[in-house]
Design a protein around this motif. Structure first.
Motif, PDB file in Angstrom:
ATOM      1  N   GLY A   1     102.435  42.927 132.345  1.00  0.00           N
ATOM      2  CA  GLY A   1     101.701  43.789 131.416  1.00  0.00           C
ATOM      3  C   GLY A   1     100.243  43.710 131.631  1.00  0.00           C
ATOM      4  O   GLY A   1      99.660  42.615 131.472  1.00  0.00           O
ATOM      5  N   ALA A   2      99.593  44.899 131.681  1.00  0.00           N
ATOM      6  CA  ALA A   2      98.185  44.960 131.750  1.00  0.00           C
ATOM      7  C   ALA A   2      97.574  45.838 130.909  1.00  0.00           C
ATOM      8  O   ALA A   2      98.240  46.522 130.208  1.00  0.00           O
ATOM      9  CB  ALA A   2      97.692  45.210 133.268  1.00  0.00           C
ATOM     10  N   ARG A   3      96.339  45.908 130.474  1.00  0.00           N
ATOM     11  CA  ARG A   3      95.659  46.591 129.842  1.00  0.00           C
ATOM     12  C   ARG A   3      95.602  48.083 129.873  1.00  0.00           C
ATOM     13  O   ARG A   3      96.004  48.957 129.122  1.00  0.00           O
ATOM     14  CB  ARG A   3      94.123  46.066 129.428  1.00  0.00           C
ATOM     15  CG  ARG A   3      93.645  46.513 128.112  1.00  0.00           C
ATOM     16  CD  ARG A   3      92.160  45.880 127.893  1.00  0.00           C
ATOM     17  NE  ARG A   3      91.758  46.600 126.663  1.00  0.00           N
ATOM     18  CZ  ARG A   3      90.468  47.265 126.759  1.00  0.00           C
ATOM     19  NH1 ARG A   3      89.765  47.287 127.804  1.00  0.00           N
ATOM     20  NH2 ARG A   3      90.080  47.894 125.369  1.00  0.00           N
TER      21      ARG A   3
ATOM     22  N   VAL B   1     100.399  29.006 114.269  1.00  0.00           N
ATOM     23  CA  VAL B   1      99.983  28.367 113.212  1.00  0.00           C
ATOM     24  C   VAL B   1      98.465  28.398 113.188  1.00  0.00           C
ATOM     25  O   VAL B   1      98.012  28.416 114.092  1.00  0.00           O
ATOM     26  CB  VAL B   1     100.492  26.806 113.320  1.00  0.00           C
ATOM     27  CG1 VAL B   1      99.884  26.034 111.901  1.00  0.00           C
ATOM     28  CG2 VAL B   1     101.901  26.430 113.330  1.00  0.00           C
ATOM     29  N   ARG B   2      98.137  28.932 111.910  1.00  0.00           N
ATOM     30  CA  ARG B   2      96.772  29.272 111.858  1.00  0.00           C
ATOM     31  C   ARG B   2      95.724  27.966 112.042  1.00  0.00           C
ATOM     32  O   ARG B   2      96.051  26.973 111.212  1.00  0.00           O
ATOM     33  CB  ARG B   2      96.351  29.814 110.386  1.00  0.00           C
ATOM     34  CG  ARG B   2      96.556  31.192 110.398  1.00  0.00           C
ATOM     35  CD  ARG B   2      96.525  31.839 108.954  1.00  0.00           C
ATOM     36  NE  ARG B   2      97.748  31.482 108.153  1.00  0.00           N
ATOM     37  CZ  ARG B   2      97.197  30.642 107.117  1.00  0.00           C
ATOM     38  NH1 ARG B   2      96.255  29.995 106.967  1.00  0.00           N
ATOM     39  NH2 ARG B   2      98.640  30.214 106.349  1.00  0.00           N
ATOM     40  N   GLU B   3      94.696  28.164 112.655  1.00  0.00           N
ATOM     41  CA  GLU B   3      93.677  27.066 112.823  1.00  0.00           C
ATOM     42  C   GLU B   3      94.310  25.654 113.070  1.00  0.00           C
ATOM     43  O   GLU B   3      93.717  24.760 112.416  1.00  0.00           O
ATOM     44  CB  GLU B   3      92.792  27.186 111.401  1.00  0.00           C
ATOM     45  CG  GLU B   3      92.127  28.427 111.402  1.00  0.00           C
ATOM     46  CD  GLU B   3      91.120  28.430 110.418  1.00  0.00           C
ATOM     47  OE1 GLU B   3      89.973  27.846 110.715  1.00  0.00           O
ATOM     48  OE2 GLU B   3      91.249  28.767 109.116  1.00  0.00           O
TER      49      GLU B   3
ATOM     50  N   PHE C   1     105.369  37.194 121.070  1.00  0.00           N
ATOM     51  CA  PHE C   1     106.333  38.086 120.615  1.00  0.00           C
ATOM     52  C   PHE C   1     107.505  38.243 121.679  1.00  0.00           C
ATOM     53  O   PHE C   1     108.683  38.516 121.635  1.00  0.00           O
ATOM     54  CB  PHE C   1     105.490  39.277 120.567  1.00  0.00           C
ATOM     55  CG  PHE C   1     104.903  39.562 119.177  1.00  0.00           C
ATOM     56  CD1 PHE C   1     105.443  39.991 118.143  1.00  0.00           C
ATOM     57  CD2 PHE C   1     103.576  39.332 119.029  1.00  0.00           C
ATOM     58  CE1 PHE C   1     105.176  40.115 116.998  1.00  0.00           C
ATOM     59  CE2 PHE C   1     103.115  39.148 117.913  1.00  0.00           C
ATOM     60  CZ  PHE C   1     103.852  39.686 116.743  1.00  0.00           C
TER      61      PHE C   1
ATOM     62  N   PRO D   1      98.153  36.068 126.959  1.00  0.00           N
ATOM     63  CA  PRO D   1      97.564  35.474 125.685  1.00  0.00           C
ATOM     64  C   PRO D   1      98.690  35.055 124.545  1.00  0.00           C
ATOM     65  O   PRO D   1      99.802  35.522 124.551  1.00  0.00           O
ATOM     66  CB  PRO D   1      96.907  37.060 125.044  1.00  0.00           C
ATOM     67  CG  PRO D   1      96.752  37.756 126.360  1.00  0.00           C
ATOM     68  CD  PRO D   1      97.859  37.514 127.298  1.00  0.00           C
TER      69      PRO D   1
ATOM     70  N   VAL E   1      99.276  35.447 121.723  1.00  0.00           N
ATOM     71  CA  VAL E   1     100.115  36.536 120.840  1.00  0.00           C
ATOM     72  C   VAL E   1     101.225  37.100 121.561  1.00  0.00           C
ATOM     73  O   VAL E   1     102.389  37.363 121.278  1.00  0.00           O
ATOM     74  CB  VAL E   1      99.082  37.547 120.062  1.00  0.00           C
ATOM     75  CG1 VAL E   1      99.881  38.675 119.578  1.00  0.00           C
ATOM     76  CG2 VAL E   1      98.092  37.001 119.256  1.00  0.00           C
ATOM     77  N   MET E   2     100.935  37.509 122.951  1.00  0.00           N
ATOM     78  CA  MET E   2     102.025  38.418 123.669  1.00  0.00           C
ATOM     79  C   MET E   2     103.203  37.314 124.037  1.00  0.00           C
ATOM     80  O   MET E   2     104.272  37.582 124.041  1.00  0.00           O
ATOM     81  CB  MET E   2     101.133  38.502 124.949  1.00  0.00           C
ATOM     82  CG  MET E   2     101.971  38.902 126.234  1.00  0.00           C
ATOM     83  SD  MET E   2     101.718  37.900 127.463  1.00  0.00           S
ATOM     84  CE  MET E   2     103.341  37.858 128.153  1.00  0.00           C
TER      85      MET E   2
ATOM     86  N   GLU F   1      96.299  27.825 125.920  1.00  0.00           N
ATOM     87  CA  GLU F   1      94.891  27.961 126.418  1.00  0.00           C
ATOM     88  C   GLU F   1      94.255  27.262 125.200  1.00  0.00           C
ATOM     89  O   GLU F   1      94.377  27.550 124.074  1.00  0.00           O
ATOM     90  CB  GLU F   1      94.109  29.209 126.633  1.00  0.00           C
ATOM     91  CG  GLU F   1      92.958  29.449 126.798  1.00  0.00           C
ATOM     92  CD  GLU F   1      92.191  30.990 126.574  1.00  0.00           C
ATOM     93  OE1 GLU F   1      92.714  31.754 126.104  1.00  0.00           O
ATOM     94  OE2 GLU F   1      91.127  30.897 127.267  1.00  0.00           O
ATOM     95  N   ARG F   2      93.379  26.385 125.473  1.00  0.00           N
ATOM     96  CA  ARG F   2      92.332  25.540 124.603  1.00  0.00           C
ATOM     97  C   ARG F   2      91.266  25.402 125.340  1.00  0.00           C
ATOM     98  O   ARG F   2      91.047  25.631 126.517  1.00  0.00           O
ATOM     99  CB  ARG F   2      93.168  24.225 124.126  1.00  0.00           C
ATOM    100  CG  ARG F   2      94.070  24.328 122.980  1.00  0.00           C
ATOM    101  CD  ARG F   2      93.168  24.821 121.671  1.00  0.00           C
ATOM    102  NE  ARG F   2      94.068  25.162 120.089  1.00  0.00           N
ATOM    103  CZ  ARG F   2      94.836  26.108 120.068  1.00  0.00           C
ATOM    104  NH1 ARG F   2      95.077  27.136 120.840  1.00  0.00           N
ATOM    105  NH2 ARG F   2      95.213  26.082 118.883  1.00  0.00           N
TER     106      ARG F   2
ATOM    107  N   GLY G   1     101.017  38.274 131.147  1.00  0.00           N
ATOM    108  CA  GLY G   1     100.114  39.693 130.527  1.00  0.00           C
ATOM    109  C   GLY G   1      98.710  39.357 130.875  1.00  0.00           C
ATOM    110  O   GLY G   1      98.308  38.193 130.846  1.00  0.00           O
ATOM    111  N   GLY G   2      97.922  40.342 131.333  1.00  0.00           N
ATOM    112  CA  GLY G   2      96.742  40.448 131.654  1.00  0.00           C
ATOM    113  C   GLY G   2      96.343  39.277 132.764  1.00  0.00           C
ATOM    114  O   GLY G   2      97.266  39.438 133.872  1.00  0.00           O
TER     115      GLY G   2
ATOM    116  N   VAL H   1     103.843  47.888 125.285  1.00  0.00           N
ATOM    117  CA  VAL H   1     103.819  46.605 125.400  1.00  0.00           C
ATOM    118  C   VAL H   1     104.845  45.933 126.471  1.00  0.00           C
ATOM    119  O   VAL H   1     105.727  46.306 126.593  1.00  0.00           O
ATOM    120  CB  VAL H   1     103.732  45.690 124.229  1.00  0.00           C
ATOM    121  CG1 VAL H   1     102.306  46.164 123.491  1.00  0.00           C
ATOM    122  CG2 VAL H   1     104.781  46.107 123.375  1.00  0.00           C
TER     123      VAL H   1
END
Lengths: 275, 162, 387
Positions: free
Chosen positions: A145-147, A272-274, A214, A208, A210-211, A234-235, A116-117, A186
């Motif tokens: 997948g690209a934007r 997981v959040r944060e 899913f 990304p 999220v991508m 990525e961090r 993706g991207g 998508v």
């Protein structure tokens, strides 16, 4: 005492610059013998004089001539400086660092690569490697997948890959106007058209978070176990070698134990959040 | 004279209808016809009466919305064996978007108006259709949400980066 | 000397002074605790006269006060705000300088010569444990920190076993003190009172023995050895805090959604004090800078903290925007994920994070809180912390 200082960059020369899209540039770097010493999935820390240093995945080897390519999206001061480099320019290089895509594990298997991207860039060296030893792999599928149509990277490569009978290539964009004749939707929607054999398939995802989440969920729904799905995380990274602490994700030091992970090793941390 | 296979046989082979009982395929066949569209042909237009739906057999269809000042924007493309159109199931039975072929397209067109009546008479048929349409709706919703996230944008949260 | 782990020796105050001088003569830069800025900090040491004779630090959560003891003890206090960390991992360090050349490229200046070796006089057991923790982080894997190594490799360490724990100490829980077990060349236990002022010395290395040979000393008596042992057992019984470490890793991994995080977030200022004073916190950031002409550039590395918003920044935003998530990350790293990364705890029980927290957040109390409200009622609001 002359210990190797992993924080001290080597100097590399820019041999070629290729504009991919409005904000993405591929540069070919030559830093002597070390140019070739990387595995697909690894990254270098690239230093633009005075501007800063950023982790950039190796995006492949050039079609001809030596050196190593990096594909950079101009999103901040340092990446903008790197994207402004001209042929003959100089850049600092540390690395390669991090873990590699499971190219050896993939031999003898069907391989599905989903990008993706800008995530297509770290997968390009895997695709190049697979093509170079194509007979060692089963069915190979590349989904991208690209934007928008204007954001599609490596168009010449994609055209070449599409032209091969031994690669299935799917490209989709999230947003397009009526002049685009390709697929809109998508990247997960491309999977519908792929015939997956859960027992033979190894999946490699890059994009990304999220991508990837899913896409992984879709692959799992199609019967592919988590241990056969690989992702790149990525961090924030400063040192690239596990010494500065920035890239932690739960117990993981992403620069050292990653960025490439098997999903069953980090899947509980995705989404997981944060953390 | 070319020999045509009965439409029941072809319909039964369409993945969207996989597993449907023969009597229901027969019912559907009574409301189905083969249809072909040239490239760039309008299949339906938003606001129009949604009295059909389409099971794609070849080609590509774009779902579009017309944005003043931008012209038609493609929301999603559909390839075989996707199904095109579910507004015929939901009152007031009007199309929400425009559908236009990207390339020459072949499909089965099914008469939704006729099927609505058949579903009322035979709830088992209705159930069988609904259980096939709900995943379509879910997948379109999922895609839409992902597109809304715009995950490939330079700075998803509007910040700057290194 | 053939037996480095020989019997205990004894030094008087003058002997300790001579030991510092002997280390200096051997090329070490002696560093030790000195009184400065209203506290006791690590600094260059010319001799015993620089040590904080007769001072102590009264400590509690959010509070530290330098006060007179009423005697002449040199090591009659626990730990101050800083630790030898700053000597091996400097708070700010220039990593390299680069200069533009005539062709429009650039080159790096040769690396600066390595600094000379340091001698630590009076490092506490928890500080020595913290050095071992940082050694593991910065030297223990494939890529090592050359700058840390250059400072750390030859360092000579004289440990000072603890006789006077502070109000926030919990080294017994962390199993790092009050006596040091390894990681030093010489270790001293201070005996003072009734006109006596003696240091019972334990020799741990060949070079420790060699340096001790150069200064006047004698064998410690059996009585002195017994009283030195009593000093540390006494200290062990007077710990200011306690931390139950059983099942701690599992507890922290299992309580991501605990309501306590919101409650901590309401108090925590996100000031990063705890990470600055922590002797094991190793996080750093690099900044690339140029002079005004753009001809010279350099890279600086500085201590950073996971409590800052920028710490986890990736394109688009911070991974941990809320203070609660940042506190959770910090304590989980210290007490849980450190085990996964480095096979040990990241906490040595020195209590600095408790003392120097401006709002008195206490890591030991937070663990108790996270343990006690183990099964929170179902919450409707699950997203987000107070920022």
């Amino acid at each position: 005492m002359t210990a190797v200082d992993s924080m001290r960059p080597a100097i590399a020369t820019v041999r070629a610059v290729r504009r991919e899209t409005a904000d993405v540039v591929t540069i070919r770097l030559d830093h002597g013998d070390r140019s070739d010493a990387f595995e697909p999935g690894q990254f270098h820390m690239l230093y633009a004089f005075g501007a800063g240093e950023v982790p950039i995945s190796v995006s492949g080897r050039p079609a001809r001539g030596g050196g190593v390519e990096h594909t950079i999206r101009a999103v901040g001061a340092t990446t903008r400086a790197l994207c402004r480099l001209r042929r003959g320019g100089t850049v600092g290089v540390r690395g390669p660092f991090g873990t590699a895509w499971p190219v050896e594990e993939a031999r003898g298997r069907d391989v599905v690569l989903v990008a993706g991207g800008i995530g297509l860039a770290p997968l390009r060296p895997v695709i190049q490697r697979i093509i170079a030893e194509r007979e060692l792999y089963g069915r190979v599928t590349v989904l991208y997948g690209a934007r928008t149509p204007d954001d599609i990277l490596f168009e010449a490569d994609l055209a070449r890959w599409r032209g091969r009978f031994d690669l299935q290539v799917g490209v989709t964009v999230d947003h397009a106007d009526a002049s685009w004749r390709g697929h809109v939707g998508v990247v997960t929607t491309l999977l519908t058209d792929v015939d997956l054999d859960p027992d033979a398939c190894l999946a490699i995802l890059c994009g990304p978070e999220v991508m990837m989440r899913f896409t992984a969920a879709e692959l799992e729904a199609r019967g592919i176990p988590r241990r056969e799905i690989w992702v790149s995380l990525e961090r924030n990274m400063h040192c690239g070698v596990g010494l500065c602490g920035h890239c932690q994700m739960g117990p993981e030091l992403v620069c050292r134990r990653g960025p490439v992970y098997r999903l069953d090793h980090v899947g509980r941390l995705l989404g997981v959040r944060e953390v | 004279m070319p020999r045509h296979r009965p439409i029941e046989t072809a319909l039964a082979e369409h993945p969207f209808l996989a597993g449907l009982e023969a009597r229901h395929v027969e019912l559907l066949a009574g409301c189905a016809r083969n249809i072909r569209f040239a490239a760039s042909e309008r299949i339906f237009e938003s606001g129009g009466a949604a009295d059909d739906f389409y099971l794609l057999r070849s080609g590509r269809v774009a779902l579009e919305v017309h944005v003043p000042g931008r012209g038609p924007v493609t929301l999603q493309t559909l390839d075989p064996p996707d199904v095109l159109g579910w507004s015929w199931l939901v009152p007031p039975y009007r199309w929400q978007y425009d559908a236009r072929t990207v390339e020459a397209t072949a499909a089965f067109a099914l008469d939704g108006k006729c099927l609505r009546g058949k579903c009322e008479d035979d709830h088992e048929l209705g159930y069988q259709l609904y259980r096939r349409f709900l995943p379509v709706v879910q997948s379109r919703l999922q895609s839409t949400r992902m597109q809304m996230l715009d995950v490939f944008a330079a700075s998803p949260a509007g910040g700057d980066a290194p | 000397m053939s037996d480095p782990a020989g019997d205990a020796r004894a030094l008087d105050v003058d002997g300790l002074d001579r030991l510092i001088a002997a280390l200096s003569e051997r090329g070490f830069a002696p560093h030790g605790p000195i009184v400065r800025d209203g506290s006791i900090v690590w600094g260059p040491l010319r001799g015993v006269a620089d040590l904080p004779a007769g001072w102590t630090l009264e400590q509690d959560a959010g509070r530290c006060q330098l006060v007179r003891r009423g005697d002449g003890a040199l090591f009659g206090w626990a730990v101050g705000p800083d630790s030898p960390k700053r000597l091996f991992l400097p708070p700010s360090l220039q990593l390299f300088t680069a200069r533009r050349d005539d062709e429009g490229g650039f080159a790096l200046d040769p690396p600066a010569p390595a600094p000379g070796p340091i001698a630590l006089i009076g490092a506490r057991p928890c500080e020595i444990a913290a050095i071992a923790v940082q050694d593991r982080v910065l030297l223990g894997s494939e890529h090592t920190d050359a700058h840390y190594r250059a400072r750390r490799d030859e360092a000579f360490i004289v440990a000072a076993h603890c006789g006077e724990p502070g109000g926030t100490c919990f080294c017994v829980s962390a199993d790092t003190g009050p006596s040091a077990r390894s990681g030093f060349d010489l270790a001293l236990t201070e005996l003072h009172g009734d006109g006596e002022h003696t240091f019972v010395i334990e020799v741990a290395t060949e070079r420790g023995a060699a340096v001790l040979e150069a200064v006047p000393h004698r064998a410690a008596t059996g009585d002195e050895i017994a009283r030195a042992a009593a000093v540390v057992t006494g200290a062990a019984s007077r710990m200011g805090r306690e931390l139950e470490t059983d099942g701690l890793r599992e507890l922290l991994y299992g309580c991501r959604e605990h309501p306590r995080w919101d409650e901590i977030a309401a108090r925590c200022l996100g000031c990063a004090n705890c990470t600055m004073v922590c002797p094991t916190c190793f996080c750093t950031s690099v900044s690339d800078l140029t002079d005004i002409t753009g001809a010279t550039a350099w890279r600086e590395r500085s201590w950073d903290s996971c409590f800052t918003m920028d710490f986890s920044y990736i394109h688009g935003g911070s991974v941990r925007p809320s203070v609660g998530a940042r506190y959770r990350h910090w304590i989980t790293h210290k007490l849980a994920s450190w085990h996964d990364q480095f096979d040990e705890s990241g906490c040595v029980g020195c209590g600095r994070c408790i003392t120097w927290c401006p709002v008195a957040i206490d890591i030991t109390a937070e663990v108790v809180g996270l343990r006690s409200d183990g099964s929170p009622p179902p919450r409707t609001r699950t997203a987000g912390f107070r920022v």
